[in-house]
Design a protein around this motif. Structure first.
Motif, PDB file in Angstrom:
ATOM      1  N   ALA A  91      16.874  -1.493   1.799  1.00  0.00           N
ATOM      2  CA  ALA A  91      16.262  -2.780   1.212  1.00  0.00           C
ATOM      3  C   ALA A  91      15.048  -2.746   0.939  1.00  0.00           C
ATOM      4  N   PHE A  92      14.041  -2.219   1.837  1.00  0.00           N
ATOM      5  CA  PHE A  92      12.628  -2.121   1.580  1.00  0.00           C
ATOM      6  C   PHE A  92      11.804  -0.998   2.341  1.00  0.00           C
ATOM      7  N   SER A  93      11.465   0.030   1.506  1.00  0.00           N
ATOM      8  CA  SER A  93      10.523   0.931   2.143  1.00  0.00           C
ATOM      9  C   SER A  93       9.295   0.785   2.524  1.00  0.00           C
ATOM     10  N   ILE A  94       8.837   1.329   3.473  1.00  0.00           N
ATOM     11  CA  ILE A  94       7.172   1.070   3.680  1.00  0.00           C
ATOM     12  C   ILE A  94       6.590   1.363   2.645  1.00  0.00           C
ATOM     13  N   GLU A  95       7.017   2.271   1.874  1.00  0.00           N
ATOM     14  CA  GLU A  95       6.039   2.407   0.865  1.00  0.00           C
ATOM     15  C   GLU A  95       6.029   1.401  -0.425  1.00  0.00           C
ATOM     16  N   PHE A 111       5.301  -1.487   0.207  1.00  0.00           N
ATOM     17  CA  PHE A 111       3.927  -2.222   0.504  1.00  0.00           C
ATOM     18  C   PHE A 111       2.891  -2.072  -0.483  1.00  0.00           C
ATOM     19  N   LYS A 112       3.099  -0.828  -1.133  1.00  0.00           N
ATOM     20  CA  LYS A 112       2.204  -0.549  -2.354  1.00  0.00           C
ATOM     21  C   LYS A 112       2.040  -1.033  -3.404  1.00  0.00           C
ATOM     22  N   ARG A 113       3.160  -1.880  -3.758  1.00  0.00           N
ATOM     23  CA  ARG A 113       3.387  -2.500  -4.949  1.00  0.00           C
ATOM     24  C   ARG A 113       2.534  -3.633  -4.953  1.00  0.00           C
ATOM     25  N   SER A 114       2.536  -4.364  -6.116  1.00  0.00           N
ATOM     26  CA  SER A 114       1.716  -5.470  -6.366  1.00  0.00           C
ATOM     27  C   SER A 114       1.980  -6.416  -5.277  1.00  0.00           C
ATOM     28  N   LYS A 115       0.892  -7.285  -4.912  1.00  0.00           N
ATOM     29  CA  LYS A 115       1.054  -8.296  -3.930  1.00  0.00           C
ATOM     30  C   LYS A 115       2.029  -9.526  -4.469  1.00  0.00           C
TER      31      LYS A 115
END
Length: 335
Positions: free
Chosen positions: A77-81, A83-87
């Protein structure tokens, strides 16, 4: 949109499902649900709407899995990676997750009716506190359900999971709960977030990408991997059937590899136990070689003690994880 979709398959889908179920069926299927953003661009819609369509497709896919007797599903569903996407995108995904877990809690009676157990795998400390608390409520309220299982990997990567498992074992050694010699591949598996689940039989990635993107690297070493070009929001019952057919065509070789790996693990453990026993007898044998019977008795005793240590350690580890959820729920009540 509901997590649990009601409704039967149409006639052609039913016939196809029955044909598939005549062969070996995967009991646990994992999905890398890729392509939401590309779908949004394709349809000229906002990214958030693409992610919403992706969730709706998950609910539909869970319905298909139910009719195909697939008892366990794990989704990325959501990778730690991520978090690098836009806020804006990350914040939007957190809002969407909050809405969906709130909806899940509203559907507790339906989840109980179908016996759905929800697990969330990942480092939840990376998430906003209110989302952590909603997840805790969902996990605890469905913990006793045992007919089917949905594992949601959120704030997750496989390398992070493996690193955390190594950290847990090191903590166990430091606390004197286990010995360094107890550390093994099998014990590491028991320290993963996914320790309550069998390894996936089938892993499916959509959107045409042919990477695992740090998802279940340890657990899928002997799984059937299927990469499909369809974007996740456009996924169909027939895409799922195609992937299951690929699993069936490769079932014998997959099962053989799993059996060989299991036997190899057992052999490695036996050799490790023998080495520990030999060292112990050498230090406590007054220089006299032990006979075969004594060595066998010592080996059985050591293996029993090792297993007791490991089970005690895993019990403490599970208590730590349960306490995390309990503390979150307590804080939510106080707030």
């Amino acid at each position: 949109m509901s997590w649990i979709r009601e409704g039967e398959l149409n006639l052609l889908e039913k016939i196809s499902a029955n044909i598939l179920k005549a062969g070996p069926m995967p009991k646990h299927v994992a999905f890398i649900m890729d392509g939401n953003r590309r779908f949004a661009r394709k349809k000229h819609m906002e990214r958030q709407e693409g992610h919403m369509q992706g969730f709706n497709k998950l609910a539909e896919t869970l319905r298909w899995c139910k009719h195909l007797n697939i008892q366990e599903v794990t989704v990325y569903a959501f990778s730690i990676e991520n978090f690098k996407r836009s806020k804006n995108e990350v914040d939007g995904l957190m809002v969407l997750a909050k809405q969906k877990f709130e909806k899940l809690l509203e559907e507790r009676e339906n989840l109980e009716k179908h016996g759905v157990c929800i697990r969330v795998l990942g480092d939840l400390n990376m998430l906003p506190l209110d989302l952590q608390q909603l997840i805790a409520k969902a996990v605890v309220s469905t913990k006793s359900h045992n007919k089917c299982f949905l594992n949601v990997c959120f704030a997750y990567t496989s390398r992070y999971e493996i690193t955390n498992a190594v950290r847990e074992m090191a903590w166990g050694v430091e606390q004197g709960l286990i010995k360094a010699s107890d550390v093994s591949e099998a014990l590491l598996s028991e320290c993963l977030y996914s320790n309550n689940s069998p390894n996936p039989d089938l892993l499916i990635r959509t959107s045409g990408e042919v990477r695992l993107s740090d998802f279940l690297l340890w657990q899928t070493s002997h799984s059937c991997l299927v990469f499909q070009s369809v974007l996740w929001p456009e996924y169909s019952f027939w895409n799922l059937c195609e992937a299951i057919l690929q699993y069936q065509l490769n079932h014998k070789s997959i099962q053989k590899a799993r059996d060989l790996h299991r036997d190899h693990q057992a052999l490695l453990q036996l050799e490790a136990d023998r080495a520990c026993v030999a060292e112990h007898l050498q230090h406590h044998g007054n220089g006299k070689p032990a006979d075969a019977r004594r060595r066998q008795e010592a080996l059985q005793h050591y293996a029993t003690c090792r297993e007791e240590r490991i089970q005690d350690f895993l019990g403490v580890l599970q208590h730590k994880r349960d306490s995390y959820y309990s503390d979150l729920l307590s804080d939510a009540v106080v707030a």
